[in-house]
Design a protein around this motif. Sequence first.
Motif, PDB file in Angstrom:
ATOM      1  N   LEU A 170       0.806  -1.219   0.000  1.00  0.00           N
ATOM      2  CA  LEU A 170       0.000   0.000   0.000  1.00  0.00           C
ATOM      3  C   LEU A 170       0.844   1.276   0.000  1.00  0.00           C
ATOM      4  N   TYR A 206       3.321   2.193   2.276  1.00  0.00           N
ATOM      5  CA  TYR A 206       3.766   2.702   3.575  1.00  0.00           C
ATOM      6  C   TYR A 206       5.050   1.980   3.979  1.00  0.00           C
ATOM      7  N   PHE A 226      -4.626   7.770   3.174  1.00  0.00           N
ATOM      8  CA  PHE A 226      -4.361   7.273   1.818  1.00  0.00           C
ATOM      9  C   PHE A 226      -4.809   8.273   0.756  1.00  0.00           C
ATOM     10  N   TYR A 261      -2.288   9.848  -1.937  1.00  0.00           N
ATOM     11  CA  TYR A 261      -2.337   9.431  -3.333  1.00  0.00           C
ATOM     12  C   TYR A 261      -3.448  10.096  -4.157  1.00  0.00           C
ATOM     13  N   SER A 306      -5.642   4.220   7.665  1.00  0.00           N
ATOM     14  CA  SER A 306      -5.248   5.008   6.488  1.00  0.00           C
ATOM     15  C   SER A 306      -6.426   5.764   5.883  1.00  0.00           C
TER      16      SER A 306
END
Length: 404
Positions: free
Chosen positions: A66, A68, A236, A240, A260
């Motif tokens: 993901l 991280y 997240f 992103y 997240s």
Amino acid sequence: MNMNYLVVLFDGMADYPLPELGNKTPLEAADAPNLKGMAKTSEVGMIKTVADGMKPGSDVANLSVLGYDPFQYYTGRSPLEAGSIGIDMKSTDISLRCNLVTLSDEPEYADKTILDYCADDISTAEAEQLVAYLGEKLNDDQFHFYSGVSYRHCLIWEHGTLDIGTLTPPHDITGKPIHDYVPAHPNAQKLYALMRKSYDLLKDHPVNQARVARGLRPANSIWLWGEGVRAELPDFKEKYGLDATMISAVDLLKGIGKFSGMEVLQLPNVTGYIDTDFDGKANAAIDAFKRGKNFVYIHVEAPDECGHRGEIQNKVRAIELIDEKIVGPVTAALRQMGSFRVLITPDHATPLSIRTHTNDPVPFMIYDSEKPRQGVEDYCERTAKMTGLYIDTGYTIMNHFLEK
């Protein structure tokens, strides 16, 4: 151009060639036409999801996938699960994964053997009764039990310490006597006392008596491991720019999704094993995209569980079911919606020959509906190695997938 992004995470899928499969891996042996078809026009290579020096768990590996960096964000497995089941940990709390396991019946606790790390995949309903009973008897101003899903539960240790030596995951020592693995550090003796007391409390519990009568293994002890402090992950969407949904049966992935800032779906019939509701996961993913989500992470535990159990044909079948019931339908739906990109990868290897996780590099595949490329004839460990593409730093895969 609007783009939808799908990740299908085959937990523990990567493996070694097996004589029983004609010296093929389960992925290579599986009849997976959707994966095979995508491979012909996809980028295929190998990725190191678990850095050397880190334990090869699904926690570290999924954080990497993901995007991280586990060296920066990993605080232990159990805190991620604790967050998933709604525990609001304090900064002074230590969280521990609390498996319900089956131990053999030698008189001395340390002489027993772990017969099954999941007590025959005990049902959540049965487990809730056992964990509640442990709470009634053992909760105090230091320790508190919380029930999760199936055999996976949580113990919160208020004002605890991480200076407790090594706590070994039970799936790493199934079939082995536990005397070399029981907590030995002086600071862990309270934890060991809870484990011993749990056996005395659970061995004759009515839930276990009923299980034995049905020919099932009793969940007759807890096993503590996966310790850590409260987790904090960057959002997240902020990281992103994507509106994301997490789909998984297990608290660990739900916890990563929660911390997240993802939408975390709670599906009714997902089990983490080969009997899970594959169709339900696919339908939930399609619905998420239709609702405007543009990133969906589907985590499927089944290959990993089959690897831990040494179930060769079930591991092959799990891969086939994910291909048939998830990869095929979801990519077909995405094709109707427009442009999309798919990342297919295991988080780590769970080789059937050793029945535990390794930190070996794993094969990944990235398919882009708008940018077909020269791929390989099949997606498997062998072809992924042959391409020569190797991503050494696992957490960079997400930027690569999203072309950031």
